[in-house]
Every structure is written in C-alpha cells, then in structure tokens.
Design an enzyme around this catalytic site. Structure first.
Site, PDB file in Angstrom:
ATOM      1  N   LEU A 102       7.421   3.612  -3.935  1.00 35.29           N
ATOM      2  CA  LEU A 102       6.858   3.747  -5.283  1.00 35.29           C
ATOM      3  C   LEU A 102       7.474   2.631  -6.122  1.00 35.29           C
ATOM      4  O   LEU A 102       8.654   2.291  -5.940  1.00 35.29           O
ATOM      5  CB  LEU A 102       7.216   5.112  -5.889  1.00 35.29           C
ATOM      6  CG  LEU A 102       6.543   6.336  -5.270  1.00 35.29           C
ATOM      7  CD1 LEU A 102       7.064   7.619  -5.912  1.00 35.29           C
ATOM      8  CD2 LEU A 102       5.026   6.278  -5.409  1.00 35.29           C
ATOM      9  N   ASP A 103       6.684   2.081  -7.054  1.00 34.19           N
ATOM     10  CA  ASP A 103       7.201   1.030  -7.943  1.00 34.19           C
ATOM     11  C   ASP A 103       8.377   1.563  -8.769  1.00 34.19           C
ATOM     12  O   ASP A 103       8.493   2.762  -8.996  1.00 34.19           O
ATOM     13  CB  ASP A 103       6.141   0.614  -8.981  1.00 34.19           C
ATOM     14  CG  ASP A 103       4.919   0.022  -8.344  1.00 34.19           C
ATOM     15  OD1 ASP A 103       5.022  -0.479  -7.226  1.00 34.19           O
ATOM     16  OD2 ASP A 103       3.866   0.080  -9.004  1.00 34.19           O
ATOM     17  N   TYR A 104       9.146   0.630  -9.298  1.00 32.04           N
ATOM     18  CA  TYR A 104      10.279   0.952 -10.185  1.00 32.04           C
ATOM     19  C   TYR A 104       9.852   1.920 -11.295  1.00 32.04           C
ATOM     20  O   TYR A 104      10.532   2.896 -11.591  1.00 32.04           O
ATOM     21  CB  TYR A 104      10.775  -0.377 -10.772  1.00 32.04           C
ATOM     22  CG  TYR A 104      11.959  -0.287 -11.679  1.00 32.04           C
ATOM     23  CD1 TYR A 104      13.220   0.006 -11.179  1.00 32.04           C
ATOM     24  CD2 TYR A 104      11.821  -0.534 -13.050  1.00 32.04           C
ATOM     25  CE1 TYR A 104      14.317   0.066 -12.011  1.00 32.04           C
ATOM     26  CE2 TYR A 104      12.920  -0.477 -13.890  1.00 32.04           C
ATOM     27  CZ  TYR A 104      14.162  -0.179 -13.369  1.00 32.04           C
ATOM     28  OH  TYR A 104      15.245  -0.112 -14.193  1.00 32.04           O
TER      29      TYR A 104
END
Ligand code: URA
Length: 236
Positions: A102-104
């Site tokens: 998952l992205d930051y």
C-alpha cells in the site's frame, strides 16, 4: 523432499519462475554442487542450498497475518528518506514481507507472511485476487465520471484496467465510493482518479479476496484464520 524452485520461493528468494531462471543460470548450488537442471528435489531438513553463495532455508514455521496499516508508513523494510515503516508497528521474531504493497498515504488491509511461495502465488496477476477500497473524494462525483472508471480511464495515453465502482454516499461535501480491482498495478486507484481529474482525500483497502479488514484497529494485526487462509489459497 521438495522441488528446489519451491524451496527457494518458500525461503523468499523470488517467484518459482524466477528461481528456475536462477537455477538455469548456474547461480544455485546444493551441498556445494552447482545445479542447472530444473526439477531437482531437495531434502528441506538436510540439504544445504545456496544462492549466489548465500545459504537459504525455509522458516521453521509459517506465519500469515492481516494488518491494518495506518497512513504515513511505508511497506519497505527500510526507507531511504527515513520515514516510518510498517515494521516499526509489527513486532515479530519472523522476517515477514507484505503480499503486495500500500502507498505511504494509503491505509487499510495488508497481508504479511514469511512464506515466500504463498506470497508470490497470491500476488500473481494470474490469480486475479480482488481488492476492495473505500475512496473519499472532495466534491460531488457524477455518475458520468464513474462510468469512465468502469470502462477504463485513459491515463498518459494508456487505458487503465476497468474497475467495479459503486457510489456509497455524498455527505458534508465528500463523495464516498467503493472500488474493486483485480490487478495490482503501482498506484492503480490513485492513477484512475487522476485520469478523471479528481484527487483522493482518503484511500483505504477493506478487503483482499474474501479476507476483510473487519474490526482491526489502525496499527493492529492478527493471524489469519484457517478459513481465511484456505479461501485465499483457492483464489477466493
Ligand atoms: N492503489 C493505489 O493507488 N494505492 C494503493 O496504495 C493501493 C492501490
């Protein structure tokens, strides 16, 4: 006895196919002898397998967990910008790696395991495991915009995969949507919305296959149940 490529994948080297390439390239040895043939089996308890000179082994037991990733954490083991990583929150004696990322700035459901072979199979595009997201967008998103996403928005000259998009609510100036995709391209959901000129305010993954985020609080994790694991293995 276990096939060498499965042993290597289980130890977290790479997917079985990539492991076959490493074997063919002469970068793997068993008990000190280079192996270049495919289909060789090894005794996982006794044989000493090395990849490019480094010994590898299977974990003594496999761990499969689900985790509610808060936003503001990276999924990498260490971050070159010194940002916090999910491993600051997951205290495990095992070396775990995430199944996909998952992205930051994205929060929600993430699966982690020390079983490299399982991780590769679940993440493989061939399995097309569904991922469901809750998306919050500033302003009122029109049905015509959702129709574009369902068909596959064109972004940077390339048509993005189509998605199942459901309108959930519009309250206090925020539209909430459910988005289901079965691929896992880099920043796929964010790029879809960029394609229709909309910024995502909040992106949260709530389901992978039949595994739901459920009541896990942000930063919490727990073992997958036997049922959750079996359904995932069967691609559901
Ligand atoms: N799609 C994105 O854009 N970001 C994620 O973190 C997951 C899916």
């Amino acid at each position: 006895m276990i096939r060498l490529n499965k042993f290597m994948a289980g130890a977290g080297v790479a997917s079985r196919r990539k492991c076959d390439e490493l074997i063919k390239d002469g970068r793997v040895s068993v008990n000190g002898k280079t192996v270049t043939e495919l289909g060789v089996t090894v005794n996982e308890k006794k044989d000493k397998v090395t990849v490019e000179g480094k010994a590898i082994c299977l974990p003594s037991s496999f761990v499969y967990i689900k985790f509610n990733k808060p936003k503001g954490y990276t999924c990498t083991a260490s971050d070159e910008k010194g940002r916090k990583t999910i491993y600051d929150l997951i205290d495990s004696p095992e070396r775990l790696f995430s199944i996909g990322r998952l992205d930051y700035e994205t929060e929600g459901l993430l699966l982690l395991t020390n079983d490299g072979d399982f991780a590769n199979r679940i993440a493989h595009p061939r399995n097309a495991v569904e991922k469901e997201y809750r998306v919050s967008i500033e302003g009122e998103v029109k049905e015509s915009e959702l129709a574009v996403l369902r068909k596959g928005v064109v972004k940077d000259g390339e048509r993005m995969p189509s998605a199942h998009v459901k309108w959930l609510s519009f309250e206090n100036g925020i539209t909430k949507l459910s988005v289901v995709i079965d691929e896992g391209q880099n920043r796929q959901v964010r790029r879809m919305f960029e394609g229709i000129g909309r910024d995502i305010k909040l992106l949260k993954r709530v389901r992978i296959g039949s595994v739901k985020l459920g009541g896990l609080k942000r930063g919490e994790f727990r073992d997958l149940t036997e049922d959750e694991l079996n359904l995932l293995v069967r691609g559901k």
